[in-house]
Write an enzyme that holds these catalytic residues in place. Structure first.
Site, PDB file in Angstrom:
ATOM      1  N   ARG A  49      -2.329 -12.150   4.471  1.00 24.26           N
ATOM      2  CA  ARG A  49      -3.048 -11.924   3.213  1.00 24.26           C
ATOM      3  C   ARG A  49      -4.104 -10.832   3.412  1.00 24.26           C
ATOM      4  O   ARG A  49      -4.303  -9.989   2.548  1.00 24.26           O
ATOM      5  CB  ARG A  49      -3.700 -13.206   2.687  1.00 24.26           C
ATOM      6  CG  ARG A  49      -4.670 -12.933   1.528  1.00 24.26           C
ATOM      7  CD  ARG A  49      -5.017 -14.136   0.678  1.00 24.26           C
ATOM      8  NE  ARG A  49      -5.340 -15.311   1.450  1.00 24.26           N
ATOM      9  CZ  ARG A  49      -6.468 -15.499   2.143  1.00 24.26           C
ATOM     10  NH1 ARG A  49      -7.413 -14.582   2.163  1.00 24.26           N
ATOM     11  NH2 ARG A  49      -6.659 -16.617   2.817  1.00 24.26           N
ATOM     12  N   ASP A 172      -6.492   4.584 -14.612  1.00 19.96           N
ATOM     13  CA  ASP A 172      -5.171   3.979 -14.445  1.00 19.96           C
ATOM     14  C   ASP A 172      -4.163   5.122 -14.517  1.00 19.96           C
ATOM     15  O   ASP A 172      -3.944   5.698 -15.576  1.00 19.96           O
ATOM     16  CB  ASP A 172      -4.944   2.932 -15.552  1.00 19.96           C
ATOM     17  CG  ASP A 172      -3.638   2.177 -15.377  1.00 19.96           C
ATOM     18  OD1 ASP A 172      -2.679   2.771 -14.829  1.00 19.96           O
ATOM     19  OD2 ASP A 172      -3.563   1.012 -15.805  1.00 19.96           O
ATOM     20  N   LYS A 197       5.955   0.575 -11.692  1.00 19.11           N
ATOM     21  CA  LYS A 197       6.512   1.678 -12.485  1.00 19.11           C
ATOM     22  C   LYS A 197       6.966   2.810 -11.540  1.00 19.11           C
ATOM     23  O   LYS A 197       7.818   2.591 -10.725  1.00 19.11           O
ATOM     24  CB  LYS A 197       5.467   2.136 -13.516  1.00 19.11           C
ATOM     25  CG  LYS A 197       4.835   0.969 -14.313  1.00 19.11           C
ATOM     26  CD  LYS A 197       5.867   0.200 -15.094  1.00 19.11           C
ATOM     27  CE  LYS A 197       5.357  -0.909 -16.000  1.00 19.11           C
ATOM     28  NZ  LYS A 197       4.280  -1.749 -15.611  1.00 19.11           N
TER      29      LYS A 197
HETATM   30  C1  LIG Z   1      -0.696   1.472 -17.665  1.00 20.61           C
HETATM   31  C2  LIG Z   1      -0.464   0.118 -17.058  1.00 20.61           C
HETATM   32  N1  LIG Z   1      -1.395  -0.427 -16.283  1.00 20.61           N
HETATM   33  C3  LIG Z   1      -1.242  -1.646 -15.723  1.00 20.61           C
HETATM   34  C4  LIG Z   1      -0.095  -2.388 -15.961  1.00 20.61           C
HETATM   35  C5  LIG Z   1       0.046  -3.754 -15.359  1.00 20.61           C
HETATM   36  O1  LIG Z   1       0.958  -3.697 -14.291  1.00 20.61           O
HETATM   37  P1  LIG Z   1       1.855  -4.928 -13.808  1.00 20.61           P
HETATM   38  O2  LIG Z   1       2.804  -5.269 -14.915  1.00 20.61           O
HETATM   39  O3  LIG Z   1       2.514  -4.405 -12.568  1.00 20.61           O
HETATM   40  O4  LIG Z   1       0.912  -6.071 -13.528  1.00 20.61           O
HETATM   41  C6  LIG Z   1       0.908  -1.860 -16.765  1.00 20.61           C
HETATM   42  C7  LIG Z   1       2.130  -2.631 -17.032  1.00 20.61           C
HETATM   43  O5  LIG Z   1       2.916  -2.301 -17.894  1.00 20.61           O
HETATM   44  C8  LIG Z   1       0.726  -0.566 -17.333  1.00 20.61           C
HETATM   45  O6  LIG Z   1       1.655  -0.003 -18.132  1.00 20.61           O
END
Ligand SMILES: Cc1ncc(COP(=O)(O)O)c(C=O)c1O
Length: 384
Positions: A49, A172, A197
């Site tokens: 972990r 992000d 993604k």
């Molecule tokens: C821009 C963005 N940030 C964060 C996330 C969250 O990611 P996760 O689904 O891997 O938890 C997503 C998920 O679609 C996303 O599109």
């Protein structure tokens, strides 16, 4: 050793580092625990972990691609968001977040505000006036290009304004990936990803990543991820590392497909609007050209009505109707009933999301097949 270019680094992350057998591809370390050489003498790893060798290779590869000092791999993108938020925002602090941030991030911010843990202010960072309104902010949360309208935020200007107001900035970078945009170069303090993604790129792993501009912040966020128990698994890290090796090739092919599809969309009579930063008509096209290497591989468009949406989607052969994005396969989604369904309708409307809107995540198929399939769908929508 000569400095390697990003594409070489992505391909060669962890290659030929195995001291035991000289395996070219780094092995996956599934062991949860590691032997001490004596009392008070742990090795580099003690418990998975806290740290895991497979995860470490992925973390440093992503950190290098983002130009950061250190990275953390988490169990999901939301785990990355949670650890970053808890690590960077002081108790009761003020978070100023993009009003069209990912719905799951918004849900977390909103829940923490409703339970008195933070003060949330939403802002439209594509409007320069938002930069005059950052007094009192502790943390600024950006997402560019945004989902699903692909609005582009000026990273350099926003980071400078946030820092002048005493706030740190998290970007992000899920929608662009470090092959296309590196927010730390524009002054961001931390980058987060849904590695589910583009970083993994094959729609078969849920994972997240955090990259910090300084070692100190990277260590602090690694501490939080370990303490919260949200670090990523070894097998997931192994798969994501395999996916990361082709990031630049995938992004180049997917971006070219996005441009081909956008060309079709702007010329088809069934389409009432196209949102894609690569179009000269996009309101932040010049900014996107400046701060991105390409325009990403997401294209959003409007066909006016839900009936036209249904006619288009029924019969698609190369696009799966599914949530998520960033895989080698092309997807189509209906934000109003899928990714943004949890958003209150008034907020959805305020964010410009309509019933007739569809979002494409372009994969790496042959562009001629994608364009032909979409043209057939648009012809159906026109008859609806
Ligand atoms: C821009 C963005 N940030 C964060 C996330 C969250 O990611 P996760 O689904 O891997 O938890 C997503 C998920 O679609 C996303 O599109």
């Amino acid at each position: 050793m000569t400095e390697q270019r990003p594409r070489t680094r992505a391909v060669r992350a962890g290659i030929n580092i195995d001291p035991a057998h000289s395996a070219v591809v780094p092995p996956v370390f599934l062991s949860t625990t590691y032997a001490f050489s004596g009392i008070g003498r742990p090795g580099e790893y003690d418990y998975s972990r806290s740290a895991n060798p497979t995860r470490s290779v992925l973390a440093s590869a992503v950190a290098q691609l983002e130009g950061g000092a250190g990275g953390v791999i988490t169990a999901s993108g939301m785990a990355a968001v949670t650890a970053t938020l808890l690590g960077l925002l002081p108790p009761g602090g003020t978070l100023v977040a993009a009003f069209d941030a990912y719905g799951g991030s918004w849900r977390l911010f909103d829940a923490l505000e409703r339970t008195g843990r933070l003060v949330l202010r939403l802002a439209d960072f594509t409007d320069p006036r938002a930069l005059d309104d950052l007094a009192g902010a502790d943390l600024v949360w950006l997402e560019t290009p945004s989902n699903p309208l692909l609005r582009v935020t000026d990273l350099a200007a926003t980071c400078a304004a946030a820092h002048a107001a005493g706030a740190r900035v998290v970007v992000d970078n899920t929608f662009a990936s470090p092959a296309v945009q590196r927010p730390l170069e524009f002054g961001a303090d931390v980058v987060v990803h849904s590695a589910t993604k583009y970083l993994n790129g094959h729609s078969d792993v849920v994972a997240g990543a955090i990259v910090a501009g300084t070692r100190e912040v990277a260590d602090e966020l690694a501490w939080w991820a370990n303490t919260l128990g949200v670090t990523g698994g070894a097998l997931d890290s192994y798969l994501a590392l395999r996916g990361l090796r082709t990031l630049h090739l995938r992004m180049a092919a997917a971006q070219a497909n996005a441009a081909a599809v956008a060309d079709l969309l702007v010329s088809h009579p069934a389409v009432t609007a196209v949102h894609y930063p690569g179009l000269p008509t996009h309101p932040q096209h010049a900014l996107a050209t400046r701060q991105m290497d390409g325009y990403g591989a997401i294209v959003t468009f409007d066909v006016g009505t839900e009936a036209a949406v249904r006619a288009l989607v029924d019969g698609m052969e190369c696009f799966c109707l599914a949530e998520s994005l960033g895989g080698v396969e092309s997807l189509i989604s209906h934000p109003a009933t899928m990714t943004h369904a949890a958003m209150p309708p008034e907020l959805r409307a305020g964010a410009g999301i309509t019933e007739g809107m569809l979002r494409l995540s372009l994969g790496v198929e042959d562009p001629a097949d994608l364009v032909a399939d979409l043209r057939n769908g648009l012809d159906r929508a026109l008859d609806a």
